[in-house]
Write an enzyme that holds these catalytic residues in place. Structure first.
Site, PDB file in Angstrom:
ATOM      1  CE1 TYR A  37      -3.135  -3.067   0.967  1.00  0.00           C
ATOM      2  CE2 TYR A  37      -4.552  -1.141   0.935  1.00  0.00           C
ATOM      3  CZ  TYR A  37      -4.398  -2.505   0.902  1.00  0.00           C
ATOM      4  OH  TYR A  37      -5.500  -3.308   0.805  1.00  0.00           O
ATOM      5  CG  HIS A  45     -19.748   2.847   2.758  1.00  0.00           C
ATOM      6  ND1 HIS A  45     -19.914   2.542   1.429  1.00  0.00           N
ATOM      7  CD2 HIS A  45     -18.676   2.133   3.177  1.00  0.00           C
ATOM      8  CE1 HIS A  45     -18.984   1.666   1.072  1.00  0.00           C
ATOM      9  NE2 HIS A  45     -18.224   1.401   2.118  1.00  0.00           N
ATOM     10  CD  GLU A  77     -16.543   0.094   6.631  1.00  0.00           C
ATOM     11  OE1 GLU A  77     -15.954   1.047   6.111  1.00  0.00           O
ATOM     12  OE2 GLU A  77     -17.075  -0.831   5.970  1.00  0.00           O
TER      13      GLU A  77
END
Ligand code: UDP
Ligand code: MN
Length: 339
Positions: free
Chosen positions: A112, A220, A290
């Site tokens: 990442y 979201h 989450e």
């Protein structure tokens, strides 16, 4: 003979109907893709009595009536910040008056780092809290690989070493505990407000002090039109992140959350504890950290909610109500970045 011809007729009708249906469906889906079906579900509207009352430490009065097309407040009377509802200059001024230092934390572990971090930081320099004092906190196991990004005045970057977890799920979940510790140390001492973000996204629009509040949650992008009962909360009652069928306000995205240092200490402690309890029971919540974040915000309502404009997924395509996106998700290239 009669039987076979009867069958033949039915077969023919079946195929005619199928071709006919496809003839409709294919152009319809091209013009109005399935992912936009949720646009057919109308959003609630903030009652005007509530709208008039809503204020905010950073934006002064909010013009929630400027966006009659979308939901601009929650049932517990927190504002949902959409483009057009606030004055960014007022927010700038108010933040300056308070002489704030604002933290931005991001984890960049494994592949990442090489793939996303530079663009994330460069775009943050152009759009994140421009004109404020900012400290970036990059958490990584490869401090030497952190790119050198030219920083504006009153902006600093600190690299924090973290050990690497093997599974990507564990990397993601370990963030809560690491953040909790960091907030108890230098990060917590040198900032007053902190935004915690995923690295696989970049800024394309201003992300200023209008987003600040005691606690901040992000709607979201994929779920903000959905009815509550369809939202992907953890439903297994054995998990610390579980919500019962009638529970849950909105589905919040863990790619952006924030608040004051004290509020984030509580949030990260709650989530880290829930994650630990689940692990001890051999459980892992549906959407990892989450799910626990969503449980926390169900129990402790956020003081401010950000519209999906603040963290938008370009895969959804253009939508009239998404007037001015701020952050865009990178395409999900899991095969490249996850082991
Ligand atoms: N992350 C990381 N290395 C990994 C897995 C995750 O640095 O191997 C961090 C990174 O900041 C990433 C975040 O954890 O943005 C959440 O993971 P990801 O973005 O893959 O989750 P998704 O947004 O797809 O749910
Ligand atoms: Mn992500």
């Amino acid at each position: 003979m009669a039987l076979t011809s009867g069958l033949g007729v039915r077969k023919r009708i079946f195929w005619q109907l199928t071709v006919f249906a496809l003839g409709f469906l294919v152009p319809l889906l091209y013009w109005f893709p399935i992912r936009n079906l949720d646009l057919l579900i109308p959003m609630d509207v903030c009652p005007s009595a509530t709208m008039a009352l809503l204020k905010d430490n950073f934006t002064g009065g909010l013009q929630l009536g400027n966006r009659p097309d979308v939901l601009t407040c929650t049932s517990w009377k927190a504002p949902i910040i959409w483009h057009g509802t606030f004055n960014p200059d007022v927010a700038q001024q108010k933040a300056r008056q308070q002489n704030l230092t604002i933290g931005l934390t991001v984890f960049a572990i494994g592949r990442y780092l090489g793939k996303y971090l530079e663009r994330f930081l460069e775009s943050a320099e152009r759009h994140f809290m421009v004109g404020q004092r900012v400290v970036y906190y990059v958490f990584t196991e490869q401090p030497d690989a952190v790119p050198h990004v030219a920083l504006g005045p009153h902006r600093q970057l600190r690299v924090e070493f973290v050990a690497r977890e093997q599974r990507w799920q564990d990397v993601s979940m370990a963030r809560m505990h690491t953040l909790h510790q960091a907030l108890g140390r230098r990060l917590g001492r040198e900032t007053q407000f902190v935004l915690c973000m995923d690295v696989d996204q970049h800024f394309i629009g201003p992300f200023g002090p209008e987003v600040l509040a005691e606690s901040v949650a992000q709607l979201h992008a994929w779920h903000y039109h959905w009815p509550r009962w369809l939202l992907p909360f953890e439903r297994d009652a054995r998990s610390a992140a579980a919500l019962a069928p009638h529970e849950g306000d909105f589905y919040y995205h863990a790619a952006v959350f924030g608040g004051s240092v004290a509020a984030l200490r509580r949030l990260t402690a709650h989530c880290a504890l829930g994650l630990r309890q689940d692990r001890a029971r051999g459980l892992e919540a549906l959407w990892h950290d989450e799910s626990h974040l969503n449980k926390f915000f169900w129990l402790h309502k956020p003081a401010k909610v950000l519209s999906p404009e603040f963290c938008w997924s370009p895969d959804i395509g253009r939508r009239a109500e998404i007037r001015h996106p701020r952050l865009l998700w990178a395409p999900k290239e899991y095969a490249e970045v996850r082991d």
